[in-house]
Design an enzyme around this catalytic site. Structure first.
Site, PDB file in Angstrom:
ATOM      1  N   ILE A 486       0.813  -1.217   0.000  1.00  9.16           N
ATOM      2  CA  ILE A 486       0.000   0.000   0.000  1.00  9.16           C
ATOM      3  C   ILE A 486       0.842   1.260   0.000  1.00  9.16           C
ATOM      4  O   ILE A 486       0.313   2.355  -0.015  1.00  9.16           O
ATOM      5  CB  ILE A 486      -0.979   0.035   1.208  1.00  9.16           C
ATOM      6  N   GLY A 489       8.361   3.942   0.203  1.00 11.60           N
ATOM      7  CA  GLY A 489       9.052   5.155   0.630  1.00 11.60           C
ATOM      8  C   GLY A 489      10.527   4.874   0.740  1.00 11.60           C
ATOM      9  O   GLY A 489      10.978   3.762   0.460  1.00 11.60           O
ATOM     10  N   GLY A 490      11.229   5.871   1.160  1.00 14.04           N
ATOM     11  CA  GLY A 490      12.671   5.728   1.285  1.00 14.04           C
ATOM     12  C   GLY A 490      13.040   4.598   2.236  1.00 14.04           C
ATOM     13  O   GLY A 490      14.049   3.928   2.072  1.00 14.04           O
ATOM     14  N   VAL A 494       5.499  -0.584   2.391  1.00 13.92           N
ATOM     15  CA  VAL A 494       4.469  -0.684   3.420  1.00 13.92           C
ATOM     16  C   VAL A 494       3.378  -1.639   2.922  1.00 13.92           C
ATOM     17  O   VAL A 494       2.889  -1.502   1.804  1.00 13.92           O
ATOM     18  CB  VAL A 494       3.842   0.693   3.715  1.00 13.92           C
ATOM     19  N   LYS A 508       5.669  -1.972   7.872  1.00 13.38           N
ATOM     20  CA  LYS A 508       6.716  -1.259   7.131  1.00 13.38           C
ATOM     21  C   LYS A 508       7.995  -2.048   7.182  1.00 13.38           C
ATOM     22  O   LYS A 508       8.500  -2.330   8.267  1.00 13.38           O
ATOM     23  CB  LYS A 508       6.955   0.113   7.756  1.00 13.38           C
ATOM     24  N   ASP A 604       5.556  18.496  12.064  1.00 12.16           N
ATOM     25  CA  ASP A 604       5.009  18.390  10.713  1.00 12.16           C
ATOM     26  C   ASP A 604       3.510  18.131  10.760  1.00 12.16           C
ATOM     27  O   ASP A 604       3.007  17.187  10.158  1.00 12.16           O
ATOM     28  CB  ASP A 604       5.748  17.296   9.946  1.00 12.16           C
TER      29      ASP A 604
END
Ligand SMILES: *[C@@H]1O[C@H](CO)[C@@H](O)[C@H](O)[C@H]1NC(C)=O
Ligand SMILES: *[C@@H]1O[C@H](CO)[C@@H](O)[C@H](O)[C@H]1NC(C)=O
Ligand SMILES: *[C@@H]1O[C@H](CO)[C@@H](O)[C@H](O)[C@H]1NC(C)=O
Ligand SMILES: *[C@@H]1O[C@H](CO)[C@@H](O)[C@H](O)[C@H]1NC(C)=O
Ligand SMILES: *[C@@H]1O[C@H](CO)[C@@H](O)[C@H](O)[C@H]1NC(C)=O
Ligand SMILES: *[C@@H]1O[C@H](CO)[C@@H](O)[C@H](O)[C@H]1NC(C)=O
Ligand SMILES: *[C@@H]1O[C@H](CO)[C@@H](O)[C@H](O)[C@H]1NC(C)=O
Ligand SMILES: *[C@@H]1O[C@H](CO)[C@@H](O)[C@H](O)[C@H]1NC(C)=O
Ligand SMILES: *[C@@H]1O[C@H](CO)[C@@H](O)[C@H](O)[C@H]1NC(C)=O
Ligand SMILES: *[C@@H]1O[C@H](CO)[C@@H](O)[C@H](O)[C@H]1NC(C)=O
Ligand SMILES: *[C@@H]1O[C@H](CO)[C@@H](O)[C@H](O)[C@H]1NC(C)=O
Length: 826
Positions: A486, A489-490, A494, A508, A604
């Site tokens: 799904i 990323g770096g 996932v 992950k 963030d």
């Protein structure tokens, strides 16, 4: 439900004493009776029989009947009302504020088997109540439970819910407005920390103690309270003695009135029992109170210097749970002798369920080396539990984390800047979700020093109980089936997965065997395993077998808040739901900032980092380690990180990161929720001043034009009062100067208020405000030692088990988990 409406005349007999309190809004109810009961006091009060008709009181008639007690008991307790099904009393409240709510229960053969719950407004007051838990062995005294509840103007209901085939009963009810500023919204938790939002919870009085004095009955108290003697609570009774009671008139001054505590409380005290025949007269006097385990309390300690003989002074120390000594200087606090003063604290109980209050001498005392105490009140902050206190293991964590994070910082600033410069063209700042400047995600460069054959044996501080065997993860993800992918990323991929126990999770997986980002992986586990909160996405477990670095999180079915604001394929969120989501996210953030694992700055905050579970409960994701505020500094100075449009301008200027930077970003989110407009608009047609939502929103608000930019699909739903409160809150968050912004605790309270204003504005369903929200208080629970296969997560924090997802939701969740990164470098 049919309601019996009763016109009721409430008035007081003429006041005889200036000290008498006449609450503007008050209800004293003699339940199950058709006669009024006069209860003596100052002033005497009339408890209105609930069968006497009344205009501002109503109650559920269905399933209700009356029972009588032995005629020897007090008039008030000779009758009770019994409810065989969920029922309520409803009061018309004219003035909002903090109310004292007292429920009187009196044991008799006819009621001794009742088992029931009581809730009021959105608070659960009593759970699984039975009169048999009463600790009094005096069968002639009632059990009186007292609560402090913030009530807004409008209807206020107290609900009684019988459990099983049982019934509920009540003998008498008091509901009255407390004097102004009776309880503050914020109180210190330690010399450097405050706990805000107290008034957004219900408080239950656990102890009210007249230290060194006799019992004070409602008859002799200014607010009809009961104060009991302290002798039973003294840890070492020989160390204390009663002070000579003061018989003159007390110098009440400022906000310390006799409503705070009456004369009998301040005129008596206990002091150190100094005995000159003893070798040393340096000791503490300790009172020990049994309270609920792991819960949060509001504690008020009362003092009045009736001990000092001259106008000289006694300086002494106060300890709560043996920690944070506070110097008590009566001269500073009150000026002269015989002047009452008090101090408020928020204090957590631990696993032992004991709470200690000690006083002891201070070397600074100019006069006698003694100490005294006049009164104590302990109230449980309901629905809020404490978390583990800083303990040795936490210290070690910081010892380990400190150098790691610190080292990374230096490394990252250099490397990170370089990467940013190189990557700028490809990576627009706004979308830099996998920000190259992330402190822990210091690119691959810093891990070059780490040997590929690095030793994966567990670090001592890893929470081994969270370990999940690799085989279990293979099973959960169907051996990392591409179909379950799904997000990418770096860090790696996932996957969606199902653990053997049925728990839906997001898995992950770091690039197997690369050894890259190992320290961050370990730090993440150490920290995240200590954080468990209803409004924070939680770590379920991890796997470090076979050179794997796998993190397992709870699965968030409904994707990001952002999707729900902009994705036209998803149903439009109504205003009330949006408010609830904001409140949830605010709670999560408040916990990060102030929970005792706290001092974590998110850095963030934006709608993509606010995830929604199956029930649209908001959870904050992606709270990283890089943002742990150093223990004894008020800000973190570090490279700028965050997302354009949400970035605190002050932080940008000064590079000093504080919790208030999150508050700013949250303010932007509030505007975004209201307007369904991105923080930075990409529409090239827009005039320049409209591009940045924070600026444009503030401008519109100042000009009174906020109306024009509200999301048209919810505009008609918002009550003007709710909008006003909400907009004010957003504006406060967006103040230029961090010091002018509220804390997250204050924001939380304001938003709850905005929700209440919305709810009182619209038609209220009978039980709308009953127990449904009762558990939404800050739920802080201990770090759970989770066996990897039988996950015992507290009910409230149970990750949601959902149905199998359709392709559509798969799409929407893929973005979610790109947010769930630990950092980008793995
Ligand atoms: C209160 O009631 C008592 C009897 O219960 C009576 O003696 C007294 O005068 C009353 N006080 C006032 C202020 O009405
Ligand atoms: C119990 O209630 C009934 C009426 O509901 C009454 O007749 C009876 O006296 C009560 N028993 C006691 C002990 O009060
Ligand atoms: C009422 O209580 C008293 C003592 O508490 C007892 O002596 C008496 O018998 C009781 N009366 C009834 C009707 O139960
Ligand atoms: C309550 O009343 C019942 C019946 O009168 C009695 O058996 C019981 O001991 C009482 N319980 C308490 C806690 O007073
Ligand atoms: C309620 O209390 C009874 C005993 O007083 C206990 O057996 C029962 O498990 C409790 N129920 C809940 C839901 O806590
Ligand atoms: C309860 O009982 C104990 C001994 O059984 C007695 O010492 C105590 O005074 C009693 N308390 C009350 C409030 O009657
Ligand atoms: C209330 O205070 C007065 C005077 O201090 C005292 O005589 C009386 O006994 C007290 N009443 C109660 C119920 O404690
Ligand atoms: C009472 O007043 C003092 C001094 O004005 C202030 O520091 C304190 O916070 C006030 N307490 C409350 C509960 O309002
Ligand atoms: C507190 O609890 C302990 C153990 O549960 C008990 O021994 C002690 O008497 C209690 N103290 C008070 C003041 O109730
Ligand atoms: C309270 O004080 C007693 C005696 O000093 C001590 O044994 C106990 O651990 C203390 N409890 C807390 C919670 O500090
Ligand atoms: C009083 O208690 C505090 C906290 O437990 C402790 O640090 C201090 O040493 C004690 N003082 C004396 C004189 O025992």
């Amino acid at each position: 439900m049919e309601k019996l409406l009763l016109p009721l005349l409430l008035f007081f007999s003429i006041l005889l004493s200036p000290a008498a309190y006449t609450p503007p809004d008050h209800f004293f109810i003699n339940c199950g009776s058709d006669t009024n009961a006069i209860v003596s006091g100052n002033p005497n009060r009339t408890f209105i029989g609930d069968s006497v008709s009344s205009g501002s009181l109503s109650f559920s008639k269905e399933g209700s009947y009356v029972t009588t007690n032995n005629q020897t008991s007090e008039v008030l307790y000779q009758t009770a009302r019994i409810f065989k099904q969920q029922s309520s009393y409803e009061f018309d409240i004219d003035a909002g504020g903090t109310y004292l709510v007292r429920l009187h229960f009196f044991n008799s053969t006819n009621v001794s088997t009742a088992v029931f719950d009581v809730s009021a407004a959105r608070f659960s007051l009593l759970k699984n109540f039975t009169i048999l838990r009463s600790s009094t062995n005096d069968s002639n005294s009632p059990l009186i439970d007292e609560f402090l509840v913030s009530i807004t103007q409008g209807k206020f209901s107290i609900h009684f819910t019988p459990l099983g085939s049982s019934f509920a009963f009540i003998n008498a009810i008091e509901v009255f407005l407390a004097p102004e500023n009776f309880i503050p919204d914020t109180a210190p938790t330690s010399p450097s920390n405050n706990h805000g939002g107290i008034l957004s919870h219900a408080l239950q009085t656990i102890y009210r103690i007249n230290v060194g004095g006799a019992k004070v009955t409602p008859e002799n108290d200014t607010l009809w309270r009961t104060w009991i003697p302290d002798d039973g609570f003294l840890y070492n009774p020989k160390m204390a003695k009663n002070s000579t009671p003061f018989s003159g008139s007390l110098k009440y001054q400022g906000n310390v009135t006799d409503f705070i505590a009456p004369y009998p409380v301040y005129r008596t005290a206990k002091e150190m029992n100094i005995d000159s025949s003893r070798l040393s007269n340096t000791f503490n006097v300790t009172w020990c109170f049994n309270v609920s385990k792991n819960s949060r309390h509001f504690v008020r300690v009362h003092f009045c210097n009736i001990v000092g003989k001259t106008d000289g002074n006694i300086i002494f120390k106060l300890y709560l749970n043996g920690i944070y000594p506070r110097k008590i200087n009566p001269y500073d606090m009150a000026g002269t002798l015989d002047t009452p003063f008090f101090l408020d604290f928020v204090l957590d109980s631990d696993e032992s369920g004991a709470m200690n209050i000690s006083i002891g001498p201070s070397e600074d005392s100019p006069e006698q080396k003694t100490a005294f105490l006049n009164g104590v009140e302990i109230m449980e902050i309901m629905g809020e539990s404490s978390v583990i206190k800083p303990d040795k293991s936490k210290k070690t964590v910081f010892l380990v984390v400190g150098p790691v994070v610190g080292g990374l910082l230096v490394c990252t600033l250099a490397v990170g800047l370089f990467i940013v410069l190189k990557k700028r063209k490809r990576t627009p700042v706004e979308t830099s979700v996998w920000s190259p400047l992330s402190v822990q995600g210091g690119g691959s460069s810093h891990s070059k020093g780490i040997d590929r054959t690095i030793n994966f044996s567990p670090v001592p501080n890893l929470n081994l109980a969270l370990r999940i065997p690799f085989a279990e993860i293979q099973f959960a993800t169907n051996n990392f089936d591409e179909k379950l992918l799904i997000g990418k990323g770096g860090f790696g991929n996932v996957y969606r997965g199902n653990l053997k126990n049925g728990l839906k999770v997001a898995v992950k997986r770091g690039q197997p065997g690369s050894g890259q980002g190992l320290p961050e992986f370990q730090t993440e586990i150490m920290i995240l395993s200590k954080i468990r909160h209803r409004h924070l996405v939680s770590l379920i477990g991890y796997c470090d077998e076979r050179f794997e670095m796998i993190l397992v999180y709870e699965f968030m079915e409904k994707g990001t808040l952002r999707d729900h604001l902009y994705n036209r394929n998803l149903p439009c969120l109504p205003w009330k739901q949006r408010l609830q989501i904001c409140i949830g996210a605010a709670r999560g953030l408040h916990y990060l900032h102030k929970g005792s694992t706290g001092g974590i700055i998110h850095r963030d905050i934006k709608p993509t980092n606010i995830l929604l579970d199956e029930n649209l409960i908001a959870k904050v994701a992606d709270f990283g380690l890089s943002k742990l505020a150093p223990m004894d500094q008020t800000y973190v100075s570090t490279g700028i990180k965050g997302t354009f449009g949400y970035l605190d301008p002050e932080y940008f200027k000064t590079q000093q990161l504080t919790e208030k930077s999150d508050v700013y970003s949250f303010g932007v989110v509030l505007l975004e929720v209201l307007c369904a407009r991105p923080a930075i608009s990409r529409d090239p047609q827009l005039p320049r001043e409209q591009v940045n939502l924070a600026e444009w929103g503030l401008l519109c608000h100042q000009k009174g034009l906020l109306d024009t930019i509200i999301d048209p699909s919810i505009k008609s739903q918002i009550s003007p009062n709710s909008l006003r409160k909400f907009a004010e809150t957003a504006e406060k968050c967006l103040q230029e100067d961090g010091a002018d912004r509220p804390s997250m605790g204050d924001v939380l309270w304001d938003l709850e208020y905005a929700l209440q204003l919305q709810q009182t504005a619209v038609h209220r369903e009978p039980h709308e405000d009953s127990t449904t929200d009762a558990n939404s208080g800050l739920q802080m629970i201990h770090v759970q030692r989770l066996p990897s296969l039988s996950l015992q997560v507290e009910k409230d924090d149970m990750p949601i088990l959902g149905d199998s997802t359709t392709d559509e939701s798969l799409l929407s969740t893929s973005e979610v988990f790109s947010q769930l990164r630990i950092n980008d470098a793995r």
